[in-house]
Scaffold this motif. Structure first.
Motif, PDB file in Angstrom:
ATOM      1  N   MET A 195      24.516  46.480  -1.592  1.00  0.00           N
ATOM      2  CA  MET A 195      25.942  46.580  -1.898  1.00  0.00           C
ATOM      3  C   MET A 195      26.321  45.639  -3.042  1.00  0.00           C
ATOM      4  SD  MET A 195      29.299  45.928   0.550  1.00  0.00           S
ATOM      5  CE  MET A 195      28.621  46.881   1.915  1.00  0.00           C
ATOM      6  N   ASN A 196      26.926  46.203  -4.083  1.00  0.00           N
ATOM      7  CA  ASN A 196      27.495  45.442  -5.203  1.00  0.00           C
ATOM      8  C   ASN A 196      28.968  45.781  -5.348  1.00  0.00           C
ATOM      9  OD1 ASN A 196      24.867  44.645  -5.651  1.00  0.00           O
ATOM     10  ND2 ASN A 196      24.675  45.600  -7.662  1.00  0.00           N
ATOM     11  N   ASN A 197      29.717  44.888  -5.988  1.00  0.00           N
ATOM     12  CA  ASN A 197      31.078  45.266  -6.349  1.00  0.00           C
ATOM     13  C   ASN A 197      31.046  45.972  -7.701  1.00  0.00           C
ATOM     14  OD1 ASN A 197      30.885  43.286  -8.332  1.00  0.00           O
ATOM     15  ND2 ASN A 197      32.232  41.834  -7.280  1.00  0.00           N
ATOM     16  N   ARG A 198      32.207  46.344  -8.220  1.00  0.00           N
ATOM     17  CA  ARG A 198      32.250  47.134  -9.454  1.00  0.00           C
ATOM     18  C   ARG A 198      31.881  46.318 -10.687  1.00  0.00           C
ATOM     19  NH1 ARG A 198      34.143  52.104  -8.376  1.00  0.00           N
ATOM     20  NH2 ARG A 198      35.290  52.383  -6.418  1.00  0.00           N
ATOM     21  N   GLN A 199      31.806  45.012 -10.533  1.00  0.00           N
ATOM     22  CA  GLN A 199      31.357  44.154 -11.630  1.00  0.00           C
ATOM     23  C   GLN A 199      29.853  43.879 -11.559  1.00  0.00           C
ATOM     24  OE1 GLN A 199      34.332  43.299  -9.757  1.00  0.00           O
ATOM     25  NE2 GLN A 199      35.281  44.562 -11.372  1.00  0.00           N
ATOM     26  N   GLY A 200      29.193  44.502 -10.569  1.00  0.00           N
ATOM     27  CA  GLY A 200      27.762  44.337 -10.437  1.00  0.00           C
ATOM     28  C   GLY A 200      27.334  43.109  -9.660  1.00  0.00           C
ATOM     29  N   VAL A 201      28.281  42.405  -9.052  1.00  0.00           N
ATOM     30  CA  VAL A 201      27.964  41.228  -8.249  1.00  0.00           C
ATOM     31  C   VAL A 201      27.455  41.671  -6.882  1.00  0.00           C
ATOM     32  CG1 VAL A 201      28.876  39.135  -7.162  1.00  0.00           C
ATOM     33  CG2 VAL A 201      29.675  39.833  -9.440  1.00  0.00           C
ATOM     34  N   GLY A 202      26.328  41.120  -6.433  1.00  0.00           N
ATOM     35  CA  GLY A 202      25.771  41.501  -5.143  1.00  0.00           C
ATOM     36  C   GLY A 202      26.618  41.004  -3.986  1.00  0.00           C
ATOM     37  N   LEU A 203      26.901  41.893  -3.036  1.00  0.00           N
ATOM     38  CA  LEU A 203      27.687  41.541  -1.848  1.00  0.00           C
ATOM     39  C   LEU A 203      26.811  41.449  -0.601  1.00  0.00           C
ATOM     40  CD1 LEU A 203      30.851  43.796  -2.380  1.00  0.00           C
ATOM     41  CD2 LEU A 203      30.367  41.501  -3.265  1.00  0.00           C
ATOM     42  N   ILE A 204      25.813  42.330  -0.489  1.00  0.00           N
ATOM     43  CA  ILE A 204      24.883  42.318   0.647  1.00  0.00           C
ATOM     44  C   ILE A 204      23.478  42.590   0.131  1.00  0.00           C
ATOM     45  CG2 ILE A 204      24.191  43.450   2.794  1.00  0.00           C
ATOM     46  CD1 ILE A 204      27.043  44.121   3.377  1.00  0.00           C
ATOM     47  N   SER A 205      22.542  41.775   0.564  1.00  0.00           N
ATOM     48  CA  SER A 205      21.129  42.019   0.256  1.00  0.00           C
ATOM     49  C   SER A 205      20.443  42.633   1.474  1.00  0.00           C
ATOM     50  CB  SER A 205      20.423  40.723  -0.143  1.00  0.00           C
ATOM     51  OG  SER A 205      20.399  39.808   0.945  1.00  0.00           O
ATOM     52  N   VAL A 206      19.351  43.337   1.236  1.00  0.00           N
ATOM     53  CA  VAL A 206      18.631  44.047   2.290  1.00  0.00           C
ATOM     54  C   VAL A 206      17.162  43.647   2.235  1.00  0.00           C
ATOM     55  CG1 VAL A 206      18.024  46.316   3.212  1.00  0.00           C
ATOM     56  CG2 VAL A 206      20.247  45.970   2.116  1.00  0.00           C
ATOM     57  N   SER A 207      16.599  43.294   3.384  1.00  0.00           N
ATOM     58  CA  SER A 207      15.205  42.855   3.432  1.00  0.00           C
ATOM     59  C   SER A 207      14.269  44.058   3.498  1.00  0.00           C
ATOM     60  CB  SER A 207      14.976  41.970   4.659  1.00  0.00           C
ATOM     61  OG  SER A 207      14.868  42.767   5.835  1.00  0.00           O
ATOM     62  N   PRO A 208      12.984  43.850   3.198  1.00  0.00           N
ATOM     63  CA  PRO A 208      11.982  44.891   3.489  1.00  0.00           C
ATOM     64  C   PRO A 208      11.863  45.103   4.994  1.00  0.00           C
ATOM     65  CG  PRO A 208      11.122  43.244   1.955  1.00  0.00           C
ATOM     66  CD  PRO A 208      12.400  42.693   2.505  1.00  0.00           C
ATOM     67  N   PHE A 209      11.137  46.137   5.391  1.00  0.00           N
ATOM     68  CA  PHE A 209      10.913  46.417   6.799  1.00  0.00           C
ATOM     69  C   PHE A 209      10.092  45.299   7.442  1.00  0.00           C
ATOM     70  CE2 PHE A 209      10.814  50.887   4.959  1.00  0.00           C
ATOM     71  CZ  PHE A 209      12.174  51.068   5.139  1.00  0.00           C
ATOM     72  N   ALA A 210      10.350  45.045   8.706  1.00  0.00           N
ATOM     73  CA  ALA A 210       9.625  44.010   9.440  1.00  0.00           C
ATOM     74  C   ALA A 210       9.381  44.497  10.857  1.00  0.00           C
ATOM     75  CB  ALA A 210      10.414  42.698   9.456  1.00  0.00           C
ATOM     76  N   SER A 211       8.688  43.658  11.661  1.00  0.00           N
ATOM     77  CA  SER A 211       8.442  43.933  13.079  1.00  0.00           C
ATOM     78  C   SER A 211       7.913  45.346  13.279  1.00  0.00           C
ATOM     79  CB  SER A 211       9.713  43.727  13.910  1.00  0.00           C
ATOM     80  OG  SER A 211       9.453  43.879  15.293  1.00  0.00           O
ATOM     81  N   GLN A 212       6.678  45.571  12.789  1.00  0.00           N
ATOM     82  CA  GLN A 212       6.023  46.882  12.869  1.00  0.00           C
ATOM     83  C   GLN A 212       6.837  47.953  12.157  1.00  0.00           C
ATOM     84  OE1 GLN A 212       5.315  47.444  17.094  1.00  0.00           O
ATOM     85  NE2 GLN A 212       3.460  46.210  17.023  1.00  0.00           N
ATOM     86  N   ASN A 213       7.515  47.536  11.080  1.00  0.00           N
ATOM     87  CA  ASN A 213       8.289  48.447  10.228  1.00  0.00           C
ATOM     88  C   ASN A 213       9.406  49.172  10.968  1.00  0.00           C
ATOM     89  OD1 ASN A 213       6.834  47.778   7.931  1.00  0.00           O
ATOM     90  ND2 ASN A 213       5.342  49.409   8.244  1.00  0.00           N
ATOM     91  N   SER A 214       9.963  48.553  12.003  1.00  0.00           N
ATOM     92  CA  SER A 214      11.061  49.179  12.740  1.00  0.00           C
ATOM     93  C   SER A 214      12.335  48.343  12.691  1.00  0.00           C
ATOM     94  CB  SER A 214      10.666  49.396  14.206  1.00  0.00           C
ATOM     95  OG  SER A 214      10.468  48.152  14.859  1.00  0.00           O
ATOM     96  N   SER A 215      12.365  47.302  11.856  1.00  0.00           N
ATOM     97  CA  SER A 215      13.560  46.474  11.763  1.00  0.00           C
ATOM     98  C   SER A 215      13.737  45.980  10.328  1.00  0.00           C
ATOM     99  CB  SER A 215      13.479  45.279  12.718  1.00  0.00           C
ATOM    100  OG  SER A 215      12.484  44.368  12.296  1.00  0.00           O
ATOM    101  N   PHE A 216      14.946  45.522  10.047  1.00  0.00           N
ATOM    102  CA  PHE A 216      15.239  44.899   8.762  1.00  0.00           C
ATOM    103  C   PHE A 216      16.522  44.091   8.907  1.00  0.00           C
ATOM    104  CE2 PHE A 216      17.525  48.908   8.697  1.00  0.00           C
ATOM    105  CZ  PHE A 216      18.742  48.609   8.117  1.00  0.00           C
ATOM    106  N   THR A 217      16.766  43.210   7.934  1.00  0.00           N
ATOM    107  CA  THR A 217      17.926  42.309   7.997  1.00  0.00           C
ATOM    108  C   THR A 217      18.783  42.484   6.746  1.00  0.00           C
ATOM    109  OG1 THR A 217      16.707  40.679   9.304  1.00  0.00           O
ATOM    110  CG2 THR A 217      18.639  39.890   8.125  1.00  0.00           C
ATOM    111  N   VAL A 218      20.092  42.474   6.956  1.00  0.00           N
ATOM    112  CA  VAL A 218      21.039  42.460   5.827  1.00  0.00           C
ATOM    113  C   VAL A 218      21.731  41.113   5.823  1.00  0.00           C
ATOM    114  CG1 VAL A 218      21.395  44.952   5.774  1.00  0.00           C
ATOM    115  CG2 VAL A 218      22.827  43.570   7.240  1.00  0.00           C
TER     116      VAL A 218
END
Length: 264
Positions: free
Chosen positions: A235-258
């Motif tokens: 998620m970015n705002n309209r100025q391109g500033v990041g609002l939420i980052s997203v992690s790669p898959f974890a825990s046997q590829n069934s979870s992730f963190t924002v």
């Protein structure tokens, strides 16, 4: 006594050298192709990456170029995050959904974590677009509560779907069936900054949120979020500033963190 005779060195022929070079080039090419095709699977990363003004998380489908209407189930679990209400009125929602990425149909179920007028509020809800969100009054949601949610296609003849949300911490359960015509093209695990009064609201500072047990059934195949062609959405705002980052898959590829970055 045996006399050993050393055989004369056989110099490679021109044809042999050419064959060896071609073989090396072929093997290198195959290695490159294999890395391109399978590196995302080996590293637990998405096949595509997108930015959005209001979504962050992962979207999966049968095929990202030509998705088929075969998504019949999605589920996940997460802990309701504590909102920092020091930045004025702000909003956040965590949900799972079917549809919405490639079309206008969308079934959603999740929790909302807001700060308005100096007060933090936490609710569970569901929504079937284009109708508005419905708050589930029978669930008393609090920060730290473990939530599990699922959306299932029960009957293709009648287009019947089931939505289930459990507050495992409080031992409270919600289950309801609906008739709804869905595209069934995609499945989502998303944190959103909701639209408020016809405008995308400021994002509440939720810290971080981890989706676990992210599974789906697509085309009859049961798998985790990493089992299907996937899109990572940040998620970015309209100025391109990041609002939420997203992690790669974890825990046997069934979870992730924002992770919350800014409120927009």
């Amino acid at each position: 006594m045996k006399i050993l005779y050393e055989l004369p060195e056989q110099r490679p022929t021109k044809r042999g050298r050419v064959f060896t070079i071609l073989l090396i080039v072929l093997l290198d090419s195959l290695l490159v192709v294999a890395l391109i095709l399978f590196f995302p699977l080996l590293t637990g990363s998405a096949n595509r990456h997108l930015t959005s003004f209001d979504w962050a998380g992962y979207v999966v489908a049968s095929d990202l170029n030509s998705p088929q209407p075969v998504v019949t189930n999605i589920s996940a679990s997460w802990a309701v995050p504590t909102v920092n209400g020091s930045r004025g009125d702000s909003f956040s929602a965590a949900w799972i959904g079917v549809g919405g990425q490639f079309d206008d149909t969308l079934i959603q179920a999740g929790t909302e974590q807001d700060s308005t007028n100096g007060l933090e509020t936490y609710t569970a809800w569901y929504e079937l677009l284009p109708r508005g969100a419905v708050t589930i009054g029978s669930l008393s949601v609090s920060p730290g509560d473990r939530i599990t949610a699922s959306i299932s296609h029960l009957d293709p003849t009648t287009d019947t779907w089931s939505i289930g949300i459990d507050d495992v911490t409080e031992g409270q359960t919600f289950q309801k069936s609906f008739v709804y015509v869905s595209s069934m093209l995609s499945a989502e695990w998303i944190v959103e900054r909701p639209t408020v009064n016809n405008h995308v609201g400021a994002l509440a500072d939720f810290g971080e949120l981890t989706f676990t047990g992210c599974t789906a059934i697509i085309g009859g195949k049961v798998g985790t979020v990493s089992s299907f062609p996937s899109i990572e959405v940040t998620m970015n705002n309209r100025q391109g500033v990041g609002l939420i980052s997203v992690s790669p898959f974890a825990s046997q590829n069934s979870s992730f963190t924002v992770n919350y970055l800014a409120n927009g």
